[in-house]
Design a protein around this motif. Structure first.
Motif, PDB file in Angstrom:
ATOM      1  N   UNK A  50       0.833  -1.209   0.000  1.00  0.00           N
ATOM      2  CA  UNK A  50       0.000   0.000   0.000  1.00  0.00           C
ATOM      3  C   UNK A  50       0.864   1.255   0.000  1.00  0.00           C
ATOM      4  N   UNK A  51       2.029   1.172   0.624  1.00  0.00           N
ATOM      5  CA  UNK A  51       2.929   2.326   0.656  1.00  0.00           C
ATOM      6  C   UNK A  51       3.484   2.632  -0.736  1.00  0.00           C
ATOM      7  N   UNK A  52       3.926   1.594  -1.458  1.00  0.00           N
ATOM      8  CA  UNK A  52       4.478   1.852  -2.784  1.00  0.00           C
ATOM      9  C   UNK A  52       3.372   2.173  -3.795  1.00  0.00           C
ATOM     10  N   UNK A  53       2.185   1.625  -3.568  1.00  0.00           N
ATOM     11  CA  UNK A  53       1.063   1.921  -4.463  1.00  0.00           C
ATOM     12  C   UNK A  53       0.694   3.404  -4.421  1.00  0.00           C
ATOM     13  N   UNK A  54       0.827   4.007  -3.253  1.00  0.00           N
ATOM     14  CA  UNK A  54       0.469   5.416  -3.082  1.00  0.00           C
ATOM     15  C   UNK A  54       1.670   6.346  -3.210  1.00  0.00           C
ATOM     16  N   UNK A  55       2.853   5.791  -3.446  1.00  0.00           N
ATOM     17  CA  UNK A  55       4.077   6.582  -3.529  1.00  0.00           C
ATOM     18  C   UNK A  55       4.101   7.409  -4.811  1.00  0.00           C
ATOM     19  N   UNK A  56       4.306   8.699  -4.672  1.00  0.00           N
ATOM     20  CA  UNK A  56       4.355   9.578  -5.839  1.00  0.00           C
ATOM     21  C   UNK A  56       5.782   9.798  -6.327  1.00  0.00           C
ATOM     22  N   UNK A  57       6.749   9.624  -5.461  1.00  0.00           N
ATOM     23  CA  UNK A  57       8.150   9.784  -5.837  1.00  0.00           C
ATOM     24  C   UNK A  57       8.690   8.467  -6.374  1.00  0.00           C
ATOM     25  N   UNK A  58       9.945   8.488  -6.855  1.00  0.00           N
ATOM     26  CA  UNK A  58      10.551   7.272  -7.396  1.00  0.00           C
ATOM     27  C   UNK A  58      11.190   6.415  -6.323  1.00  0.00           C
ATOM     28  N   UNK A  59      11.429   6.983  -5.131  1.00  0.00           N
ATOM     29  CA  UNK A  59      12.011   6.196  -4.049  1.00  0.00           C
ATOM     30  C   UNK A  59      11.600   6.770  -2.699  1.00  0.00           C
ATOM     31  N   UNK A  60      11.626   5.920  -1.694  1.00  0.00           N
ATOM     32  CA  UNK A  60      11.226   6.369  -0.352  1.00  0.00           C
ATOM     33  C   UNK A  60      11.745   5.398   0.690  1.00  0.00           C
ATOM     34  N   UNK A  61      12.420   5.954   1.678  1.00  0.00           N
ATOM     35  CA  UNK A  61      12.833   5.164   2.827  1.00  0.00           C
ATOM     36  C   UNK A  61      11.914   5.459   3.998  1.00  0.00           C
ATOM     37  N   UNK A  62      11.583   4.445   4.776  1.00  0.00           N
ATOM     38  CA  UNK A  62      10.688   4.633   5.919  1.00  0.00           C
ATOM     39  C   UNK A  62      11.115   3.702   7.046  1.00  0.00           C
ATOM     40  N   UNK A  63      10.651   4.006   8.255  1.00  0.00           N
ATOM     41  CA  UNK A  63      10.969   3.152   9.391  1.00  0.00           C
ATOM     42  C   UNK A  63      10.379   1.764   9.172  1.00  0.00           C
ATOM     43  N   UNK A  64      11.180   0.749   9.418  1.00  0.00           N
ATOM     44  CA  UNK A  64      10.694  -0.614   9.216  1.00  0.00           C
ATOM     45  C   UNK A  64       9.453  -0.881  10.064  1.00  0.00           C
ATOM     46  N   UNK A  65       8.543  -1.602   9.467  1.00  0.00           N
ATOM     47  CA  UNK A  65       7.334  -1.998  10.186  1.00  0.00           C
ATOM     48  C   UNK A  65       7.685  -3.176  11.078  1.00  0.00           C
TER      49      UNK A  65
END
Length: 295
Positions: A151-166
């Motif tokens: 769901x995070x990558x589906x809604x991602x508008x940029x080409x890359x994104x780092x986030x805190x691990x779930x």
């Protein structure tokens, strides 16, 4: 009753090679998938996560349709039990040979034209008033980590994104000895829809989880399976083991995501798969690094 009309007319007539009782099974599965998606169409995360797994294919289908229609058709119709009739496992439907690629293209094009002419609000209301099995919610509940990251990558508008691990309780990874002594899975021929893992897929996952491969790679989501539940199952295993799932368009891990801005078309044969690994211009770094393995 636009959904039911499609099932009773266009789909039923288009599957004349399939015996009636099996046509009914395909139609029921398609009804569940269309209604599962349309009834919750206005829930952006739910809708976009499901549609995301179709884009490598759906964006290139003809005829052209307004945003979301081609993805709807791929998710609800092409990625349904219809795949069994189009595969080597067509014998399960008592068919002497699978549906041809030409037939599948015709069925898909007809469905795109049909649903393009339907009013979306009416489709949503019909789905909400229909009794159906929510197949996507069931898969979401079984594989929550995979769903959340998708769901995070589906809604991602940029080409890359780092986030805190779930943070999720990890399943214990089997030792080498346990892998050797664990009972062998039964040999199966996977048809692109079955939920079973064949020996090749099982072994590939073990090698990635065990660190023998850097990530799990397939050309596209459909190259793994047309059944979103199986896709989620594989991604869940990888994420639980802190491994990545990679296609020629996406890099998916628990903590870091990448996507091409211009999506490559899902390969239809080995030559196209090979060509997709060679297209690295303006490609995000992790995807590019991984594709260079094939050079």
């Amino acid at each position: 009753m636009m959904i039911q009309k499609y099932l009773d007319s266009l789909l039923n007539e288009g599957l004349e090679e399939v015996r009636f009782r099996f046509r009914q099974r395909i139609a029921e599965d398609i009804k569940n998938r269309l209604c599962s998606l349309l009834a919750r169409w206005e829930e952006e995360e739910y809708r976009e996560t499901i549609l995301f797994t179709t884009k490598e294919e759906a964006l290139f289908y003809e005829p052209y349709a307004e945003k979301g229609i081609r993805e709807l058709v791929v998710a609800g119709i092409r990625n349904s039990m219809l795949e069994v009739a189009a595969s080597v496992n067509c014998k399960d439907f008592k068919m002497p040979e699978p549906l041809s690629d030409k037939k599948i293209r015709e069925l898909t094009a007809e469905a795109i034209r049909y649903f393009s002419d339907c009013e979306l609000r009416a489709l949503i209301q019909e789905a909400q008033n229909t009794v159906y099995e929510d197949v996507y919610e069931a898969a979401k509940c079984k594989y929550p980590l995979a769903w959340t990251v998708l769901s995070k990558i589906a809604l991602l508008e940029e080409s890359e994104w780092g986030f805190d691990k779930i943070q999720e309780e990890k399943k214990r990874v089997l030792t080498e000895e346990e892998m050797r002594t664990e009972p062998k899975i039964q040999k199966v021929i996977c048809d692109g829809f079955t939920l079973e893992f064949d020996e090749y897929l099982e072994e590939t996952i073990r090698e990635v989880v065990g660190g023998k491969q850097d990530a799990f790679y397939v050309d596209s989501f459909k190259a793994l399976s047309r059944n979103i539940e199986k896709v989620l199952h594989v991604i869940q295993i990888l994420l639980e083991s802190d491994r990545a799932f990679v296609t020629c368009n996406y890099y998916i891990s628990n903590g870091y995501l990448e996507k091409r801005k211009k999506i490559l078309r899902a390969a239809h044969n080995e030559k196209e798969m090979f060509m997709n690994t060679r297209i690295t211009g303006r490609t995000p770094k992790k995807i590019k690094e991984f594709l260079q393995i094939f050079v």
